[in-house]
Write an enzyme that holds these catalytic residues in place. Structure first.
Site, PDB file in Angstrom:
ATOM      1  N   ASP A  35       0.883  -1.161   0.000  1.00  9.79           N
ATOM      2  CA  ASP A  35       0.000   0.000   0.000  1.00  9.79           C
ATOM      3  C   ASP A  35       0.928   1.221   0.000  1.00  9.79           C
ATOM      4  OD1 ASP A  35      -2.246   1.696   0.348  1.00  9.79           O
ATOM      5  OD2 ASP A  35      -1.972   1.645   2.523  1.00  9.79           O
ATOM      6  N   ASP A  62      -0.080   5.133   1.107  1.00  4.31           N
ATOM      7  CA  ASP A  62      -0.313   6.052   2.220  1.00  4.31           C
ATOM      8  C   ASP A  62      -0.251   5.314   3.557  1.00  4.31           C
ATOM      9  OD1 ASP A  62      -0.673   8.030   0.363  1.00  4.31           O
ATOM     10  OD2 ASP A  62      -2.862   8.092   0.529  1.00  4.31           O
TER      11      ASP A  62
END
Length: 295
Positions: A17, A19
């Site tokens: 991922d 953020d």
């Protein structure tokens, strides 16, 4: 921290991922806050989906005279733990294929990874399209265009613009064709729960502790087939990620040794059977010489 890059793990794909996983904050919030549009963002947030709101906010920034270069400059100042980039480089040096699956946007991610000098390490970035139009406005559109065709995932943790689980399934299909075996998935948000459910028993999931995906997994860990290895910050991310890669390498070496031992045992059995089945003439030994005893 030094790692032996001679031990390549070409069968491993690491999916990050972005953020609050690669970077320490939410990139959307960071840009809005840094450029002074937090109040308008909070005012509009209840009225539309997040992805749609970010596109609207980029128009507002342009209308208020904010330039693309100012957006890029805000992105270049985004905080990141000092051990994350070394972890990414080490995983790449160890032979892993690296990918990103993120609900941010391509423009933000590409700007940041280029600034960090790590763009070359990723074979693929999956995110919401972001581009600069003819007016010089940054436009952000949904990965799955929910205004035309919903992605169809029934998992309530998936936002309408992106189901990461569907992306992981597509990656799994391509990996099966390439002969790659194991996946390591790292994430923090609720949107990372659906892909965690798609992982197989030979895979690993690294949820960030005390973040939404960790909370969701903790409610019923038995729903997750993959091995669960939590992390807290960039330092533990590096330690645990490299530890998993080494664990997989040792397991593969052990499997190769066992296969080799079994093959050798079979060959020895064949040889013994072959020897026993051949008729041999008796071997004539030289007669012993009698030694005379002197008195």
């Amino acid at each position: 921290m030094a790692y032996n890059s001679n031990n390549k793990n070409n069968n491993i794909v690491v999916v990050f991922d972005f953020d609050k996983t690669i970077i320490d904050v939410d990139s959307d919030n960071w840009v809005i806050d840094e450029l002074g549009f937090t109040d308008l963002f909070n005012q509009l947030l209840p009225t539309m989906p997040w992805n749609t709101l970010m596109d609207r906010m980029m128009k507002e920034l342009h209308d208020q005279g904010k330039t693309i270069e100012e957006i890029k400059q805000a992105l270049r100042t985004i905080p990141i733990h000092p051990r994350v980039v070394p972890a990414i480089k080490s995983a790449h040096e160890l032979g892993c294929e690296l990918r990103i699956v993120s609900d941010a946007n391509m423009f933000f991610i590409e700007t940041i990874v280029e600034h960090l000098g790590i763009s070359e390490f990723f074979s693929e970035i999956n995110s919401n399209p972001g581009y600069v139009d003819e007016r010089g406005t940054l436009r952000i559109s949904p990965y799955h265009d929910f205004t035309k065709t919903p992605h169809g995932c029934s998992n309530s943790t998936c936002p309408p613009n992106m189901c990461k689980g569907l992306i992981i399934e597509r990656i799994q299909q391509s990996l099966a064709k390439e002969g790659k075996k194991k996946m390591i998935y790292l994430g923090d948000g609720a949107g990372d729960y659906c892909p965690s459910l798609k992982l197989k028993a030979e895979d690993y999931v690294m949820p960030r502790k005390n973040f939404p995906v960790w909370d969701l997994i903790s409610q019923n860990p038995m729903l997750i087939k993959a091995a669960i290895r939590e992390w807290t910050d960039g330092q533990s991310l590096e330690m645990i990620l490299i530890g998993i890669i080494e664990e997989i390498r040792l397991e593969e070496e052990k499997e190769k040794m066992l296969n080799s031992t079994e093959a050798n045992c079979k060959m020895q059995t064949i040889s013994v059977v072959g020897i026993n089945s051949v008729h041999h003439e008796p071997i004539l030994m030289p007669r012993a010489l009698r030694v005379s005893q002197s008195s």
